[in-house]
Write an enzyme that holds these catalytic residues in place. Structure first.
Site, PDB file in Angstrom:
ATOM      1  CG  MET A 124      30.183  14.965  -0.606  1.00  0.00           C
ATOM      2  SD  MET A 124      31.253  14.359  -1.942  1.00  0.00           S
ATOM      3  CE  MET A 124      30.970  12.586  -1.809  1.00  0.00           C
ATOM      4  CG  ASP A 125      22.097  15.273   2.271  1.00  0.00           C
ATOM      5  OD1 ASP A 125      21.668  14.393   1.504  1.00  0.00           O
ATOM      6  OD2 ASP A 125      21.413  15.764   3.188  1.00  0.00           O
ATOM      7  N   GLY A 126      22.388  15.707  -1.085  1.00  0.00           N
ATOM      8  CA  GLY A 126      21.511  16.470  -1.962  1.00  0.00           C
ATOM      9  C   GLY A 126      21.687  16.214  -3.445  1.00  0.00           C
ATOM     10  CB  SER A 185      25.607  20.032   1.066  1.00  0.00           C
ATOM     11  OG  SER A 185      25.557  18.654   0.775  1.00  0.00           O
TER      12      SER A 185
END
Length: 267
Positions: free
Chosen positions: A38-40, A210
């Protein structure tokens, strides 16, 4: 029709549309296990001029929506990379803020109205939980105990985790079970695999990261040797149904090749 009635009608239309779409997707092979990096979250908050922590709150909402989609699609296992061991190197105030938010969100899983109870989700927390503070660790243990009888979906939350630490701990446990000085007591590959914390789930079929990033960031290195990778440009709070559908279509296109690779590994 009031505003509430319109909202309910739109939600019913969206749900019906998803069911039709998922029925079409089910004509092909479907993943059993989805994993997410779960990047960003922080970039999402900065991009929109939001206060600190708002990105992670939005990211939690995106996760709940994605869990709903996975449940409707029939995905059995979902693994998320919630907090890396490396994240403890961030500024102390940021780490504390994330721990506070994590505590609130973990406790919310105990609510009767939570998605965990609605969909019969069993929750595992995977990682070096001893690195967490007492309150977060206690909450995680309470959720695991409270959901132990659930069986429809399994949610694995990797927190205070990285893959090298998981492998190291698995090797240590394997050696502790063996008399490694004796020839016939050598540690085998199967011993290590059985002692991995992720052994409670099959290997992921799809790993979605992501933000368009293509790095694994020390996540599930042992388990993703024959896994479909998908990296949409959307930041995690922006992740949506279309991204999930594209990931599954790509998986279906590569399914026969991936299955052949897995079978060779098992021989």
């Amino acid at each position: 029709m009031g505003g509430g009635g319109v909202s309910q009608l739109l939600e019913q239309i969206h749900m019906l549309s998803r069911r039709c779409l998922f029925r079409v997707l089910s004509m092909g092979p479907l993943p059993i296990h989805l994993a997410f990096i779960m990047d960003g979250n922080r970039r999402f908050a900065k991009k929109r001029g939001l206060e600190d922590g708002s990105g992670h709150k939005a990211g939690f909402s995106a996760l709940m929506t994605m869990l709903q989609y996975c449940y409707e699609l029939g995905v059995k296992y979902v693994t998320i990379y919630a907090f890396s061991i490396d994240n403890f190197r961030r500024k102390p105030e940021e780490v504390q803020s994330l721990m506070d938010l994590m505590l609130v969100k973990i406790k919310s899983l105990l609510d009767k109205e939570s998605i965990v109870h609605q969909y019969g989700i069993r929750v595992y927390f995977i990682g070096n939980l001893g690195l967490l503070n007492k309150q977060v660790r206690a909450a995680a243990e309470e959720v695991m105990k409270a959901t132990a009888e659930n069986s429809r979906v399994v949610l694995l939350v990797c927190v205070a985790y990285n893959s090298t630490d998981e492998i190291l701990q698995a090797v240590k446990r394997s050696c502790a079970d063996k008399d490694v000085e004796r020839e016939r007591e050598r540690v085998r590959l199967v011993d290590i695999e059985e002692n991995m914390q992720m052994s409670v789930a099959p290997e992921p079929d799809i790993l979605i990261r992501s933000s368009g990033e293509t790095r694994l960031s020390n996540f599930l290195l042992w388990q993703t040797g024959h896994c479909q990778l998908f990296s949409p440009d959307a930041l995690w709070p922006e992740i949506g149904l279309r991204h999930l559908v594209w990931a599954i279509l790509n998986f279906q296109r590569s399914h026969s090749y991936l299955e052949k690779k897995k079978k060779k590994k098992q021989l």
